[in-house]
Design an enzyme around this catalytic site. Sequence first.
Site, PDB file in Angstrom:
ATOM      1  N   ASP A   1     -11.737 -15.797 -26.177  1.00 43.95           N
ATOM      2  CA  ASP A   1     -10.878 -16.054 -27.333  1.00 43.95           C
ATOM      3  C   ASP A   1     -11.115 -17.498 -27.767  1.00 43.95           C
ATOM      4  OD1 ASP A   1      -8.996 -16.480 -29.232  1.00 43.95           O
ATOM      5  OD2 ASP A   1      -7.271 -15.859 -28.018  1.00 43.95           O
TER       6      ASP A   1
ATOM      7  N   LYS B   1      -8.734 -19.971 -37.262  1.00 48.41           N
ATOM      8  CA  LYS B   1      -8.510 -21.414 -37.421  1.00 48.41           C
ATOM      9  C   LYS B   1      -9.653 -22.110 -38.177  1.00 48.41           C
ATOM     10  CE  LYS B   1      -4.835 -21.579 -34.157  1.00 48.41           C
ATOM     11  NZ  LYS B   1      -4.564 -21.045 -32.836  1.00 48.41           N
TER      12      LYS B   1
ATOM     13  N   TYR C   1      -2.719 -18.094 -24.676  1.00 49.81           N
ATOM     14  CA  TYR C   1      -2.079 -17.389 -25.787  1.00 49.81           C
ATOM     15  C   TYR C   1      -3.167 -16.716 -26.607  1.00 49.81           C
ATOM     16  CZ  TYR C   1       0.508 -16.665 -30.178  1.00 49.81           C
ATOM     17  OH  TYR C   1       1.099 -16.115 -31.305  1.00 49.81           O
TER      18      TYR C   1
HETATM   19  C1  PLP Z   1      -3.816 -19.631 -32.608  1.00 45.51           C
HETATM   20  C2  PLP Z   1      -4.388 -18.726 -31.599  1.00 45.51           C
HETATM   21  C3  PLP Z   1      -4.312 -17.332 -31.715  1.00 45.51           C
HETATM   22  C4  PLP Z   1      -3.522 -16.655 -32.801  1.00 45.51           C
HETATM   23  O1  PLP Z   1      -4.020 -16.937 -34.060  1.00 45.51           O
HETATM   24  P1  PLP Z   1      -3.058 -16.698 -35.345  1.00 45.51           P
HETATM   25  O2  PLP Z   1      -3.953 -16.968 -36.494  1.00 45.51           O
HETATM   26  O3  PLP Z   1      -1.929 -17.674 -35.192  1.00 45.51           O
HETATM   27  O4  PLP Z   1      -2.585 -15.297 -35.284  1.00 45.51           O
HETATM   28  C5  PLP Z   1      -4.998 -16.557 -30.794  1.00 45.51           C
HETATM   29  N1  PLP Z   1      -5.690 -17.117 -29.802  1.00 45.51           N
HETATM   30  C6  PLP Z   1      -5.776 -18.456 -29.635  1.00 45.51           C
HETATM   31  C7  PLP Z   1      -6.597 -19.024 -28.524  1.00 45.51           C
HETATM   32  C8  PLP Z   1      -5.110 -19.301 -30.513  1.00 45.51           C
HETATM   33  O5  PLP Z   1      -5.175 -20.628 -30.326  1.00 45.51           O
END
Ligand code: PLP
Length: 428
Positions: free
Chosen positions: A237, A265, A142
């Site tokens: 990512d 995060k 994701y």
């Molecule tokens: C949480 C997450 C996202 C999206 O981040 P948001 O702050 O919720 O938009 C993108 N990539 C990864 C790997 C994630 O865990």
Amino acid sequence: MTRNAELYERACRTIPGGVNSPVRAYRSVGGTPPFIERAAGPYVWDADKQRYIDYVGSWGPAILGHAHPAVIKAVQDAAVNGLSFGAPTEGEVQLAEMLCERMPSIEQVRMVSSGTEATMSAIRLARGFTGRDKIIKFEGCYHGHADSLLVKAGSGLLTFGNPTSAGVPAEFAAHTLVLDYNDLDAVEAAFKEYGGQIACIIVEPVAGNMNMVQPKPGFLQGLREQCTRHGALLIFDEVMTGFRVGPQGVQGRVGITPDLTTLAKVIGGGMPMGAFGGRRDVMAKIAPLGPVYQAGTLSGNPIAVAAGITTLRLIGEPDFYARLETQTARLVKGLCSLASEAGIPFSADSVGGMFGIYFRDTIPTSLAEVSASNVDAFNQFFHAALSRGVMFAPSAFEAGFVSAMHDDAVIKNTLDVAQAAFAEITAR
Ligand SMILES: *Cc1c(COP(=O)(O)O)cnc(C)c1O
């Protein structure tokens, strides 16, 4: 009626599904969600004053535990000077310096307000830099909810993807090639077929959005080699894994240098914050230096930056990750032996401060294998634990998070609850 249930009913009147992000609605596990009133250390309390040991951790940011006094103080101190200026501040420079210093692959960094913005901007930058349109992502990873990333595999091998959400034009998805995680042969085949058209590979270097799935030895190295050979950019990512699995993310653990990295995060310490960065020559293509447009009214927000700086300072202390990794491994090992005593097919895995629990015999290496786990057993376990005061992520397809405040007593308390929860499971 409980206060939680009352609030949920009220929320559903004005908010679609009662929530501002879908997984919070408990659709996957059934039931309705507790509404959180406050949190401190390893705990959250709901509107009915029930306390839970928390393994969601706001889905990753709460690595220091909730409401760490130093982070709260930094936010309060910053707030009295004003909430947003729409102009540069020293704090942003300091946070950028910390990110570049700690993650050597990041030579320059741009701040945004979420992980979604970070990945969306990194993809645009990769396309702008290479002059190519196609991208490769992996099934089960994701990367936020930008149009070109809400895509699943097409029907045939090496066919371009289909949208996973209504409202995403098929033409957008048609630029995204979706391959199986850990399938390096598919990546090689894709470059053979479309090499000159592929702008980038984006990958969660440890996947945390299909439960937790680790890369097989050689997988990430293979991605690096393929990208280098074909002039595509490699985007790690690390929105979830950055400063979660170790002081330099996955890239530091495995010694692989991506061209671009996305973060969010942990780096916001619980405030809205994201960032993308990497090679200086690539970052030079971003406006105002270059032709790739990217902007944000609240980007580098001074309150979020203050929380981020303080969080990074605290997690930079010696032994922070050694201790976090030990506590996480202790939890995972304890869960495995309790499940085995209870005769339940179960496995679990951890990296740094994140973990996966799987109701199947072996640790999965792909979305297909995660999907083959016993979701009913997970859902029963989830509710049995929740009713005893332990909150795991409300889906068999999410990773779990341990904080620095999950001490031995908290882990032991969790394992006592897990023992009772395993005993209650009827689905085998
Ligand atoms: C949480 C997450 C996202 C999206 O981040 P948001 O702050 O919720 O938009 C993108 N990539 C990864 C790997 C994630 O865990």
